[in-house]
Motif scaffolding. Structure first.
Motif, PDB file in Angstrom:
ATOM      1  N   LYS A   1       0.721  -1.168   0.250  1.00 51.38           N
ATOM      2  CA  LYS A   1       0.007   0.061   0.031  1.00 51.38           C
ATOM      3  C   LYS A   1       0.942   1.297   0.131  1.00 51.38           C
ATOM      4  O   LYS A   1       2.033   1.296   0.311  1.00 51.38           O
ATOM      5  N   PRO A   2       0.395   2.378  -0.291  1.00 54.91           N
ATOM      6  CA  PRO A   2       1.117   3.793  -0.419  1.00 54.91           C
ATOM      7  C   PRO A   2       1.752   3.863   1.042  1.00 54.91           C
ATOM      8  O   PRO A   2       2.780   4.366   1.043  1.00 54.91           O
ATOM      9  N   GLU A   3       0.858   3.719   1.980  1.00 54.58           N
ATOM     10  CA  GLU A   3       1.284   3.946   3.368  1.00 54.58           C
ATOM     11  C   GLU A   3       2.722   2.901   3.714  1.00 54.58           C
ATOM     12  O   GLU A   3       2.892   3.337   4.845  1.00 54.58           O
ATOM     13  N   ASP A   4       2.838   2.100   2.819  1.00 56.17           N
ATOM     14  CA  ASP A   4       4.034   1.297   3.397  1.00 56.17           C
ATOM     15  C   ASP A   4       5.211   1.830   2.745  1.00 56.17           C
ATOM     16  O   ASP A   4       6.585   1.507   3.216  1.00 56.17           O
ATOM     17  N   THR A   5       5.250   3.019   2.229  1.00 60.67           N
ATOM     18  CA  THR A   5       6.342   3.749   1.807  1.00 60.67           C
ATOM     19  C   THR A   5       7.191   4.186   3.058  1.00 60.67           C
ATOM     20  O   THR A   5       6.704   5.055   3.758  1.00 60.67           O
ATOM     21  N   ALA A   6       8.401   3.865   2.771  1.00 57.60           N
ATOM     22  CA  ALA A   6       9.628   4.121   3.818  1.00 57.60           C
ATOM     23  C   ALA A   6      10.912   3.570   3.548  1.00 57.60           C
ATOM     24  O   ALA A   6      11.089   2.849   2.734  1.00 57.60           O
ATOM     25  N   VAL A   7      11.917   3.996   4.441  1.00 54.20           N
ATOM     26  CA  VAL A   7      13.096   3.228   4.422  1.00 54.20           C
ATOM     27  C   VAL A   7      12.989   2.135   5.416  1.00 54.20           C
ATOM     28  O   VAL A   7      12.657   2.284   6.788  1.00 54.20           O
ATOM     29  N   TYR A   8      13.214   0.835   4.984  1.00 51.69           N
ATOM     30  CA  TYR A   8      13.228  -0.314   5.785  1.00 51.69           C
ATOM     31  C   TYR A   8      14.740  -0.609   6.124  1.00 51.69           C
ATOM     32  O   TYR A   8      15.620  -0.805   5.304  1.00 51.69           O
ATOM     33  N   LEU A   9      14.911  -1.043   7.654  1.00 52.96           N
ATOM     34  CA  LEU A   9      16.258  -1.276   8.081  1.00 52.96           C
ATOM     35  C   LEU A   9      16.001  -2.327   8.797  1.00 52.96           C
ATOM     36  O   LEU A   9      14.986  -2.721   9.419  1.00 52.96           O
ATOM     37  N   CYS A  10      17.075  -3.252   8.666  1.00 48.88           N
ATOM     38  CA  CYS A  10      17.132  -4.412   9.715  1.00 48.88           C
ATOM     39  C   CYS A  10      17.975  -4.228  10.920  1.00 48.88           C
ATOM     40  O   CYS A  10      18.827  -3.496  11.027  1.00 48.88           O
ATOM     41  N   LYS A  11      17.606  -4.935  11.850  1.00 48.68           N
ATOM     42  CA  LYS A  11      18.256  -4.825  13.126  1.00 48.68           C
ATOM     43  C   LYS A  11      18.595  -6.206  13.620  1.00 48.68           C
ATOM     44  O   LYS A  11      17.911  -7.057  13.718  1.00 48.68           O
TER      45      LYS A  11
END
Length: 115
Positions: free
Chosen positions: A86-96
């Motif tokens: 969805k458009p609201e999933d737009t983000a920078v995704y980081l792993c930890k």
């Protein structure tokens, strides 16, 4: 220690992406692994987590039923399969990676969901 995310990009609403996070420099199988995301102007939020033993998972309510986290300890890699984006999933995704008291972060990969 390195965590290198890959697999991000531009995708249309309803599409899918698979993110990968390749780890090195520590004993991967002993660490809980998580995916977080951060959108512009918003706080960083936990998306999904998988434990080191047993591979138990938990998800943010906003992604339950659409995202799946998994890990391959032989390849020192954690994955995030993202479906029905969805458009609201737009983000920078980081792993930890975390094993108290230690925690390591990757640099992130951009995911943009737009038509």
């Amino acid at each position: 220690v390195q965590l290198v995310e890959s697999g991000g990009g531009l995708v249309q609403p309803g599409g899918s992406l698979r993110l990968s996070c390749a780890a090195s420099g520590f004993t991967f199988r002993r660490y809980h692994m998580s995916w977080y995301r951060q959108a512009p102007g918003k706080e960083r939020e936990l998306v999904a987590r998988i434990t080191s033993v047993g591979g138990n998972t938990n998800y943010a309510d906003s992604v339950k039923g659409r995202f799946t986290i998994s890990r391959d300890d032989a390849k020192n890699t954690v994955y995030l399969q993202m479906n029905s984006l969805k458009p609201e999933d737009t983000a920078v995704y980081l792993c930890k990676a975390e094993a108290f008291p230690l925690a390591y972060w990757g640099q992130g990969t951009q995911v943009t969901v737009s038509s």
